[in-house]
Design an enzyme around this catalytic site. Structure first.
Site, PDB file in Angstrom:
ATOM      1  N   SER A   1      61.503  34.662  26.832  1.00 50.05           N
ATOM      2  CA  SER A   1      62.836  34.096  26.610  1.00 50.05           C
ATOM      3  C   SER A   1      62.693  32.595  26.350  1.00 50.05           C
ATOM      4  CB  SER A   1      63.702  34.317  27.854  1.00 50.05           C
ATOM      5  OG  SER A   1      63.193  33.528  28.922  1.00 50.05           O
TER       6      SER A   1
ATOM      7  N   ASP B   1      62.665  36.574  22.944  1.00 48.97           N
ATOM      8  CA  ASP B   1      63.810  37.275  23.536  1.00 48.97           C
ATOM      9  C   ASP B   1      65.019  36.337  23.562  1.00 48.97           C
ATOM     10  OD1 ASP B   1      65.095  39.368  24.949  1.00 48.97           O
ATOM     11  OD2 ASP B   1      64.556  38.468  26.880  1.00 48.97           O
TER      12      ASP B   1
ATOM     13  N   GLU C   1      71.751  40.830  17.835  1.00 50.04           N
ATOM     14  CA  GLU C   1      72.639  41.468  18.822  1.00 50.04           C
ATOM     15  C   GLU C   1      74.088  41.446  18.385  1.00 50.04           C
ATOM     16  OE1 GLU C   1      71.795  40.747  22.936  1.00 50.04           O
ATOM     17  OE2 GLU C   1      73.905  40.771  23.509  1.00 50.04           O
TER      18      GLU C   1
HETATM   19  P1  13P Z   1      66.666  43.087  32.943  1.00 49.96           P
HETATM   20  O1  13P Z   1      66.195  41.831  33.578  1.00 49.96           O
HETATM   21  O2  13P Z   1      67.992  43.506  33.475  1.00 49.96           O
HETATM   22  O3  13P Z   1      65.642  44.142  32.957  1.00 49.96           O
HETATM   23  O4  13P Z   1      66.946  42.737  31.395  1.00 49.96           O
HETATM   24  C1  13P Z   1      65.904  42.269  30.592  1.00 49.96           C
HETATM   25  C2  13P Z   1      66.385  41.922  29.239  1.00 49.96           C
HETATM   26  O5  13P Z   1      67.324  42.471  28.707  1.00 49.96           O
HETATM   27  C3  13P Z   1      65.635  40.876  28.510  1.00 49.96           C
HETATM   28  O6  13P Z   1      66.206  40.600  27.269  1.00 49.96           O
HETATM   29  O1  G3H Z   2      67.528  38.288  28.954  1.00 52.07           O
HETATM   30  C1  G3H Z   2      67.246  37.944  30.079  1.00 52.07           C
HETATM   31  C2  G3H Z   2      65.844  37.898  30.494  1.00 52.07           C
HETATM   32  O2  G3H Z   2      65.745  38.506  31.761  1.00 52.07           O
HETATM   33  C3  G3H Z   2      65.293  36.496  30.468  1.00 52.07           C
HETATM   34  O3  G3H Z   2      65.786  35.763  31.531  1.00 52.07           O
HETATM   35  O4  G3H Z   2      66.409  33.551  30.558  1.00 52.07           O
HETATM   36  O5  G3H Z   2      65.851  33.801  33.000  1.00 52.07           O
HETATM   37  O6  G3H Z   2      64.049  33.970  31.268  1.00 52.07           O
HETATM   38  P1  G3H Z   2      65.521  34.166  31.604  1.00 52.07           P
HETATM   39 ZN    ZN Z   3      68.308  40.762  27.197  1.00 57.04          ZN
END
Ligand code: 13P
Ligand code: G3H
Ligand code: ZN
Length: 284
Positions: free
Chosen positions: A50, A82, A134
């Site tokens: 992320s 992500d 998304e």
């Molecule tokens: P969770 O942390 O709920 O498994 O979600 C992960 C996610 O969607 C990362 O984009």
């Molecule tokens: O989409 C959510 C993921 O769990 C990433 O979380 O932004 O805290 O790294 P984060």
């Molecule tokens: Zn996510």
């Protein structure tokens, strides 16, 4: 082997009716647990970071860790951004070696989301990088969503059809009742909506917020076309849970290897379970 793009793996997953696991990383141990688990299961796998993960570890460290893990692995490994919300950051990841990116314009009005996503797809194609985008908003983790809220927040199947046709994305992240983090109630997924999305577009679907979803619902989602499943919270729980146990049993331990090693193993075990659940075991 070298890092690979997501699109080809999604096509294979579609043909084989299984889903790829996409696992969030923030550090070396978690990268190793993701790729170690995939190797143990002979499964293709997605390492994802992320914007927060990149900020913590550093972009070059994440890329170097993922590249090295992929080089040493006999299974296909994707490095995916992500929830990239900044166009500049998405472009930086594309230029620096990510093989897949998510551009998350879900907070934008539909036409603006289409315009920005389309722009990302055009640039990504030049580099052979795959694009996930998304549509719809993931909810909070408390399950008291009214029917009208559902219609306002969840992915509209007609809009999904238009979005995919006009952006040419490789994967579509949808909102059907999942949420990031730990669920406080029993998540009720809108499978009718997922089915309708599947009828209107052949684009592989991505399920976010999947850690707390019961196995039966995961299986049903895969039957209805989900091909990438995002997991972060389950890894965090396993990793930090093991750390707490280790320190509780050995309060005087100061060797980081003796604290982080069991955490790495615990995360790998959870990831293996998810890979088996998603049906991607043996699919490398
Ligand atoms: P969770 O942390 O709920 O498994 O979600 C992960 C996610 O969607 C990362 O984009
Ligand atoms: O989409 C959510 C993921 O769990 C990433 O979380 O932004 O805290 O790294 P984060
Ligand atoms: Zn996510």
């Amino acid at each position: 082997m070298a890092l690979v793009p997501l699109a080809d793996l999604l096509q294979k997953a579609d043909q084989g009716s299984y889903a790829l696991g996409a696992f969030n990383c923030n550090n070396m141990e978690i990268v190793q647990s993701i790729v170690g688990a995939a190797e143990a299961e002979s499964a293709p796998v997605i390492i994802q970071a992320s914007q927060g993960g990149i900020k913590y570890a550093g972009l070059n460290f994440i890329i170097a860790l993922a590249r090295q893990a992929a080089e040493e692995a006999a299974v296909p490994v994707v490095l995916h951004l992500d929830h990239g919300t900044s166009f500049e950051q998405v472009m930086q990841c594309i230029r620096f070696g990510f093989t897949s990116v998510m551009y998350d314009g879900s907070s934008l009005p539909l036409e603006e989301n289409i315009t920005q996503t389309r722009k990302v797809v055009e640039r990504a194609r030049v580099f052979g990088v795959s694009v996930e985008a998304e549509l719809g908003r993931l909810g909070g983790t408390e399950y008291d969503i009214s029917v009208s809220d559902r219609d306002a927040l969840f992915t509209d199947p007609a809009e999904a059809e238009k979005f995919v046709a006009e952006t040419d994305i490789d994967a579509l992240a949808i909102a059907i009742g999942t949420a990031h983090g730990q669920y406080k109630g029993n998540p009720e997924l809108d499978f009718d909506r997922l089915e309708e999305i599947g009828k209107r577009t052949s684009c592989p679907v991505v399920l976010h917020g999947s850690s707390g979803i019961p196995d039966a619902s995961i299986n049903r989602a895969i039957d209805l076309g989900v091909r990438k499943i995002n997991i972060d919270t389950s890894i965090r729980e396993a990793f930090v849970g093991a750390m707490r146990d280790t320190l509780a049993e050995n309060p005087d331990e100061i060797d980081p290897r003796k604290i982080l090693g069991p955490s790495r193993d615990a995360a790998a075990e959870v990831i293996r379970e998810k890979i088996r659940l998603f049906g991607s075991s043996g699919k490398s």
